[in-house]
Design a protein around this motif. Structure first.
Motif, PDB file in Angstrom:
ATOM      1  N   ALA A 109       0.848  -1.203   0.000  1.00  0.00           N
ATOM      2  CA  ALA A 109       0.000   0.000   0.000  1.00  0.00           C
ATOM      3  C   ALA A 109       0.879   1.248   0.000  1.00  0.00           C
ATOM      4  CB  ALA A 109      -0.913  -0.010   1.217  1.00  0.00           C
ATOM      5  N   GLU A 110       0.354   2.359  -0.572  1.00  0.00           N
ATOM      6  CA  GLU A 110       1.120   3.593  -0.649  1.00  0.00           C
ATOM      7  C   GLU A 110       1.590   4.052   0.732  1.00  0.00           C
ATOM      8  OE1 GLU A 110      -1.170   6.562  -2.614  1.00  0.00           O
ATOM      9  OE2 GLU A 110      -0.967   5.640  -4.610  1.00  0.00           O
ATOM     10  N   ARG A 111       0.694   3.974   1.714  1.00  0.00           N
ATOM     11  CA  ARG A 111       1.054   4.445   3.055  1.00  0.00           C
ATOM     12  C   ARG A 111       2.225   3.653   3.616  1.00  0.00           C
ATOM     13  NH1 ARG A 111       0.106   2.487   7.771  1.00  0.00           N
ATOM     14  NH2 ARG A 111      -1.442   0.993   6.969  1.00  0.00           N
ATOM     15  N   GLU A 112       2.182   2.346   3.454  1.00  0.00           N
ATOM     16  CA  GLU A 112       3.255   1.495   3.984  1.00  0.00           C
ATOM     17  C   GLU A 112       4.567   1.739   3.249  1.00  0.00           C
ATOM     18  OE1 GLU A 112       1.729  -2.427   3.628  1.00  0.00           O
ATOM     19  OE2 GLU A 112       0.357  -2.240   5.329  1.00  0.00           O
ATOM     20  N   LEU A 113       4.492   1.927   1.927  1.00  0.00           N
ATOM     21  CA  LEU A 113       5.712   2.208   1.161  1.00  0.00           C
ATOM     22  C   LEU A 113       6.304   3.557   1.574  1.00  0.00           C
ATOM     23  CD1 LEU A 113       4.670   1.029  -2.435  1.00  0.00           C
ATOM     24  CD2 LEU A 113       6.441   0.011  -0.998  1.00  0.00           C
ATOM     25  N   GLY A 114       5.427   4.538   1.800  1.00  0.00           N
ATOM     26  CA  GLY A 114       5.894   5.849   2.240  1.00  0.00           C
ATOM     27  C   GLY A 114       6.616   5.775   3.571  1.00  0.00           C
ATOM     28  N   GLU A 115       6.058   4.996   4.494  1.00  0.00           N
ATOM     29  CA  GLU A 115       6.687   4.826   5.809  1.00  0.00           C
ATOM     30  C   GLU A 115       8.006   4.075   5.681  1.00  0.00           C
ATOM     31  OE1 GLU A 115       3.783   2.840   8.145  1.00  0.00           O
ATOM     32  OE2 GLU A 115       2.483   4.613   8.375  1.00  0.00           O
ATOM     33  N   LEU A 116       8.027   3.074   4.821  1.00  0.00           N
ATOM     34  CA  LEU A 116       9.230   2.260   4.645  1.00  0.00           C
ATOM     35  C   LEU A 116      10.398   3.090   4.110  1.00  0.00           C
ATOM     36  CD1 LEU A 116      10.567  -0.589   4.593  1.00  0.00           C
ATOM     37  CD2 LEU A 116       9.669  -0.852   2.286  1.00  0.00           C
TER      38      LEU A 116
ATOM     39  N   ARG B  82       3.522   7.675  -5.186  1.00  0.00           N
ATOM     40  CA  ARG B  82       2.621   7.615  -6.336  1.00  0.00           C
ATOM     41  C   ARG B  82       3.369   7.899  -7.641  1.00  0.00           C
ATOM     42  NH1 ARG B  82      -1.274  11.046  -4.235  1.00  0.00           N
ATOM     43  NH2 ARG B  82      -1.864   9.418  -2.771  1.00  0.00           N
ATOM     44  N   GLU B  83       4.224   8.900  -7.640  1.00  0.00           N
ATOM     45  CA  GLU B  83       4.994   9.250  -8.833  1.00  0.00           C
ATOM     46  C   GLU B  83       6.000   8.151  -9.189  1.00  0.00           C
ATOM     47  OE1 GLU B  83       4.619  11.804 -10.975  1.00  0.00           O
ATOM     48  OE2 GLU B  83       2.784  12.140  -9.806  1.00  0.00           O
TER      49      GLU B  83
ATOM     50  N   GLY C 263      -3.959  -3.345  -5.436  1.00  0.00           N
ATOM     51  CA  GLY C 263      -2.608  -2.888  -5.124  1.00  0.00           C
ATOM     52  C   GLY C 263      -1.679  -2.925  -6.323  1.00  0.00           C
ATOM     53  N   THR C 264      -0.395  -2.788  -6.039  1.00  0.00           N
ATOM     54  CA  THR C 264       0.640  -2.748  -7.076  1.00  0.00           C
ATOM     55  C   THR C 264       1.470  -4.020  -7.019  1.00  0.00           C
ATOM     56  OG1 THR C 264       0.735  -0.345  -6.916  1.00  0.00           O
ATOM     57  CG2 THR C 264       2.592  -1.429  -7.964  1.00  0.00           C
ATOM     58  N   VAL C 265       1.620  -4.678  -8.169  1.00  0.00           N
ATOM     59  CA  VAL C 265       2.292  -5.975  -8.227  1.00  0.00           C
ATOM     60  C   VAL C 265       3.507  -5.895  -9.127  1.00  0.00           C
ATOM     61  CG1 VAL C 265       2.018  -8.424  -8.786  1.00  0.00           C
ATOM     62  CG2 VAL C 265       0.068  -7.120  -7.898  1.00  0.00           C
TER      63      VAL C 265
END
Length: 216
Positions: A1-8, A17-18, A36-38
């Motif tokens: 998820a975007e939020r988790e990737l941002g935190e990571l 997103r970009e 999601g994104t795969v």
């Protein structure tokens, strides 16, 4: 998820997103709405299309056909040799089917497509993914070469004779014979293309045997 990737990665969701958008444009990820994104598996057709796009952006029309033939000789002679060495029984059956398809083609466009597919299947028979990618990236240019050559009545018959010799070398598992047959095929194809271009420019023959108007 975007939020988790941002935190990571310690970045905002906008940055994530970009980044995902850029990766998706390169075919490296697949964005599935609601799922999601795969990460995607490397795709041969996608890689070939990427190189083809590069050729288009650089101006494929400015690429001299003599240079295309030069690259073909380098690639396809080795492809034939490796295909003879590595081909499976299934590969041979598929190539034989394409040999029949080129023989039975009823019009120049159908024959040109079958001819391109025959060479593409040889590349696949090397079981080296790079060969289909490299050859596939030139598919549009190769179609143009075939369609031009098809203006001469003898083109199909000559190409078919060379294809049969290549097939026979593959069936015999003879890399040297396959390379020799392909080398001769490439020389004949280049000569035929040049003659077809000259005939077209001065109003020469078409595949149906009638005179073609200059520039047709």
């Amino acid at each position: 998820a975007e939020r988790e990737l941002g935190e990571l990665f310690g970045v905002s969701r906008t940055v994530v997103r970009e980044a995902v958008k850029s990766l998706a444009a390169k075919g490296l990820v697949d964005v599935r709405r609601g799922h999601g994104t795969v990460v995607t598996f490397p795709d041969v057709e996608l890689a070939a299309e990427t190189i083809a796009n590069m050729l288009r952006s650089e101006g494929a029309g400015r690429i001299a056909f003599s240079r295309v033939h030069e690259v073909r000789r380098l690639l396809e002679v080795e492809i034939a040799g490796l295909a003879a060495e590595r081909r499976t029984d299934e590969d041979l059956r598929d190539i034989e089917a394409l040999l029949r398809r080129t023989e039975e083609a009823s019009d120049p466009a159908e024959w040109a497509r079958a001819d391109v597919d025959f060479h593409a299947r040889l590349a696949a028979a090397t079981h080296n993914l790079l060969f289909p990618v490299l050859l596939g990236s030139m598919a549009e240019i190769l179609m143009e070469l075939r369609l031009t050559a098809a203006r001469l009545r003898e083109t199909k018959q000559q190409a078919q004779a060379h294809h049969k010799r290549i097939y026979e070398a593959l069936a015999a598992r003879s890399p040297s014979a396959a390379r020799k047959a392909m080398r001769e095929h490439m020389a004949e194809a280049e000569s035929t293309f040049q003659r077809a271009r000259i005939a077209s420019a001065i109003g020469g023959e078409r595949p149906d045997g009638r005179a073609a108007a200059a520039g047709e």
